[in-house]
Design a protein around this motif. Structure first.
Motif, mmCIF file in Angstrom:
data_model
loop_
_atom_site.group_PDB
_atom_site.id
_atom_site.type_symbol
_atom_site.label_atom_id
_atom_site.label_comp_id
_atom_site.label_asym_id
_atom_site.label_seq_id
_atom_site.Cartn_x
_atom_site.Cartn_y
_atom_site.Cartn_z
ATOM 1 N N ASP A 154 2.911 3.763 6.473
ATOM 2 C CA ASP A 154 3.750 4.041 7.655
ATOM 3 C C ASP A 154 3.252 3.222 8.844
ATOM 4 O OD1 ASP A 154 5.764 5.171 9.088
ATOM 5 O OD2 ASP A 154 4.940 7.198 9.128
ATOM 6 N N LYS A 157 2.684 4.030 13.009
ATOM 7 C CA LYS A 157 2.805 5.474 13.251
ATOM 8 C C LYS A 157 1.480 6.220 13.114
ATOM 9 C CE LYS A 157 7.223 5.021 13.761
ATOM 10 N NZ LYS A 157 8.159 5.377 12.696
ATOM 11 N N GLY A 255 6.041 0.060 19.363
ATOM 12 C CA GLY A 255 5.634 0.725 18.127
ATOM 13 C C GLY A 255 5.369 -0.175 16.940
#
Length: 461
Positions: A154, A157, A255
């Protein structure tokens, strides 16, 4: 033709022998087998992948000069790598007229970043041979490996940025490629880019020269996962640091995943802008220590299988216990043993291993005493030395006491009585019983055996 290329290679060897030390010549050049010379292409066979990589890293200039002298300018050198009984073509090095050697496959020219940004045209610069499958886990890298797998699952994150630091050769670059390759498997639409800080600097300098810095920024700000290796290379390059600072801020804000490596912890990067150091510490900072004994054994086992080498158990243990600094040394010893064995037609035994290893690491005869063993055992079990001198029957204290007695008998010439006198004023029978108890546990308990091996490694460190 066979006679011609063999004769030419013999001339090359005569030249090389005058250039490099005798040990290097015997290790890295005598095992080479000339295969053919056609259409200005000279093909040689080398024993292993590591052998090829070592030649290219350390002796490519020697090869270039020699081949130009014997074969002529513009000669192309092909490698073929022998893996057990199978020969495969690994790569090609073109030897041009200029002063630098162009690596046709391993070292391309400076990539042109800005011509195409379509995903299907994307070049991640990842090496597919580096994966989590061949990245072995040990106590020294357990945290960084588990964190890396979480990031790969991921990205952006979990741990962002991830800053990995450690000495050269402990496996940072391998891990970076493994993360990138796993991300591409799980998230094929993401743009993953691996790049060294040195190449980043070269590209930025080129962008300034061509007045394309805006394109440079735009390209990097469009990356989903940026892996920057050896960030310490940016020290002293203020403009490059400033540019990377803005790229970092942009990617982190939206992000995107950042992974960075260094040979130093962030706080030790003197010459790096403070504001950049602050950002490097925003996420997870993980150290990769030198490989522990268990990890060295896993790496050694894999390298032996990969190279198709037969190594006796005493040689295996000697390598694992004495080649301790980094992964590259462990891997390189196997290739060196194979080279020496081939060159001198010797079986791989302990004397040969000691001869080869002594050229890579410093082997010292360490004086081991009952007292020094006691000190190391107590440190390993996190106990005060005074406690094993007591009559305590606590399990961990009894175990430490018995391990001390067992190792003292194994590594010193002391009698049972002398050992017992030093370790808690015990008698001969107590030490004898302790040695038998520990020997039985080593034979039946794998975890305990690993602990004793780790202590033995500390004795030899």
């Amino acid at each position: 033709m066979q006679i011609e290329h063999q004769t030419l290679w013999n001339k090359c060897l005569a030249v090389i022998k005058d250039i490099v030390p005798e040990a290097a010549f015997n290790t890295w050049f005598k095992p080479i087998i000339p295969l053919s010379y056609e259409n200005n292409k000279f093909t040689i066979q080398v024993p292993s992948q590591f052998f090829y990589e070592y030649l290219e890293e350390k002796y490519v200039n020697v090869l270039r000069v020699t081949l130009y002298r014997v074969f002529g300018q513009g000669t192309i050198l092909n490698y073929r790598i022998k893996v057990v009984d199978k020969v495969k073509e690994e790569g090609m090095i073109t030897l041009p007229t200029g002063s630098e050697v162009q690596h046709a496959e391993r070292k391309p020219a400076i990539p042109s970043l800005f011509e195409s940004k379509a995903r299907q045209d994307w070049n991640s610069h990842l090496n597919p041979k580096y994966s989590f499958d061949n990245y072995f886990e040990g106590a020294s890298n357990r945290l960084v490996r588990s964190s890396s797998e979480a990031i790969a699952t991921d990205p952006g994150k979990t741990f962002n940025p991830m800053f990995i630091y450690g000495a050269s050769g402990v496996g940072k670059t391998h891990l970076c490629h493994a993360i990138g390759n796993r991300i591409q498997e799980i998230h094929p639409k993401k743009k993953v880019l691996y790049i060294s800080a040195h190449l980043f600097t070269v590209q930025y300098t080129e962008a300034i020269r061509k007045n394309t810095t805006n394109d440079f920024m735009y390209f990097y700000q469009g990356v989903d996962v940026l892996i920057l290796d050896d960030i310490q290379e940016l020290i002293g390059k203020d403009k490059t640091q400033n540019t990377f600072f803005h790229i970092f801020n942009h990617l982190h804000l939206i992000g995107k995943q950042l992974i960075l490596t260094s040979d130093k912890a962030p706080v030790d990067l003197q010459g790096m802008e403070e504001r950049l150091i602050t950002r490097l510490k925003w996420g997870l900072t993980a150290e990769m220590a030198r490989p522990d004994l268990g990890l060295r054994k896993k790496i050694l086992e894999n390298k032996i299988v990969h190279n198709g080498v037969q190594i006796p158990e005493d040689v295996f243990n000697f390598i694992a216990n004495n080649v301790t600094e980094n992964v590259r040394d462990v891997e390189g010893i196997v290739a060196s043993l194979l080279a020496y064995s081939t060159a001198f037609n010797k079986i791989i035994d302990l004397p040969l291993a000691k001869q080869v290893i002594s050229r890579v690491v410093k082997l010292e005869k360490k004086q081991v005493s009952v007292e020094s063993i006691q000190e190391i055992v107590c440190k390993y079990y996190n106990l005060e030395q005074a406690v094993i001198q007591t009559n305590s029957r606590k399990r961990e204290i009894v175990q430490a006491r018995q391990v001390t007695m067992f190792l003292a008998k194994k590594y010193t010439d002391s009698s049972f009585s002398h050992i017992g006198k030093i370790v808690g004023k015990r008698d001969h029978a107590t030490v004898l019983h302790a040695c038998k108890t520990i020997k039985d546990q080593i034979e039946t308990n794998r975890t305990f055996r690993s602990s004793v091996e780790e202590i033995e490694a500390l004795l030899k460190a």
